[in-house]
Design a protein around this motif. Structure first.
Motif, mmCIF file in Angstrom:
data_model
loop_
_atom_site.group_PDB
_atom_site.id
_atom_site.type_symbol
_atom_site.label_atom_id
_atom_site.label_comp_id
_atom_site.label_asym_id
_atom_site.label_seq_id
_atom_site.Cartn_x
_atom_site.Cartn_y
_atom_site.Cartn_z
ATOM 1 N N THR A 1 71.874 -42.760 -48.612
ATOM 2 C CA THR A 1 70.636 -43.045 -47.863
ATOM 3 C C THR A 1 70.269 -41.888 -46.941
ATOM 4 O O THR A 1 69.151 -41.854 -46.421
ATOM 5 C CB THR A 1 70.740 -44.340 -47.023
ATOM 6 N N HIS A 2 71.168 -40.950 -46.766
ATOM 7 C CA HIS A 2 70.941 -39.822 -45.854
ATOM 8 C C HIS A 2 70.600 -38.528 -46.582
ATOM 9 O O HIS A 2 70.581 -37.460 -45.961
ATOM 10 C CB HIS A 2 72.171 -39.638 -44.965
ATOM 11 N N MET B 1 80.614 -40.652 -40.758
ATOM 12 C CA MET B 1 79.792 -41.566 -41.553
ATOM 13 C C MET B 1 80.524 -42.886 -41.784
ATOM 14 O O MET B 1 79.897 -43.948 -41.761
ATOM 15 C CB MET B 1 79.402 -40.920 -42.877
ATOM 16 N N ALA C 1 75.478 -35.904 -48.219
ATOM 17 C CA ALA C 1 74.791 -36.837 -49.114
ATOM 18 C C ALA C 1 74.232 -36.112 -50.340
ATOM 19 O O ALA C 1 74.323 -36.624 -51.464
ATOM 20 C CB ALA C 1 73.682 -37.569 -48.377
ATOM 21 N N TRP D 1 75.150 -34.774 -42.258
ATOM 22 C CA TRP D 1 75.179 -36.004 -43.060
ATOM 23 C C TRP D 1 74.334 -35.814 -44.321
ATOM 24 O O TRP D 1 74.722 -36.210 -45.403
ATOM 25 C CB TRP D 1 74.651 -37.184 -42.259
ATOM 26 N N GLY D 2 73.170 -35.207 -44.155
ATOM 27 C CA GLY D 2 72.295 -34.951 -45.297
ATOM 28 C C GLY D 2 72.924 -33.989 -46.292
ATOM 29 O O GLY D 2 72.800 -34.167 -47.508
ATOM 30 N N ASP E 1 68.067 -36.254 -44.887
ATOM 31 C CA ASP E 1 68.342 -35.839 -43.507
ATOM 32 C C ASP E 1 68.588 -34.334 -43.450
ATOM 33 O O ASP E 1 69.250 -33.775 -44.323
ATOM 34 C CB ASP E 1 69.578 -36.549 -42.949
ATOM 35 N N SER F 1 70.678 -32.502 -41.712
ATOM 36 C CA SER F 1 71.869 -32.563 -40.865
ATOM 37 C C SER F 1 73.105 -32.430 -41.750
ATOM 38 O O SER F 1 73.002 -32.363 -42.976
ATOM 39 C CB SER F 1 71.917 -33.918 -40.146
#
Length: 68
Positions: free
Chosen positions: A10-11, A60, A22, A18-19, A14, A16
């Motif tokens: 879901t990221h 995460m 992902a 996290w992105g 992003d 970041s």
């Protein structure tokens, strides 16, 4: 509750760390979208994830657990 991998994905958009993780997960065809944290952790360990990646994954996972 969605799987841990689905939460990670879901990221993807992003801008970041996290992105970035992902996007890497989305590009890896061996990662199964229904994996929980334990299975994902084992996979990443077996593939030599970097210390930076571990830090992001643990962040995460903490956020994922708070959602439950």
């Amino acid at each position: 509750m969605s799987s841990f991998v689905r939460f990670v994905l879901t990221h993807r958009k992003d801008d970041s760390a996290w992105g970035d993780l992902a996007k890497d997960v989305a590009a890896d065809r061996q990662v199964v979208r229904t994996w929980n944290w334990t299975r994902f952790e084992a996979y990443m360990q077996s593939h030599g994830a970097s210390a930076n990646a571990w830090g992001v994954m643990e962040e995460m996972n903490e956020a994922y657990k708070r959602m439950k």
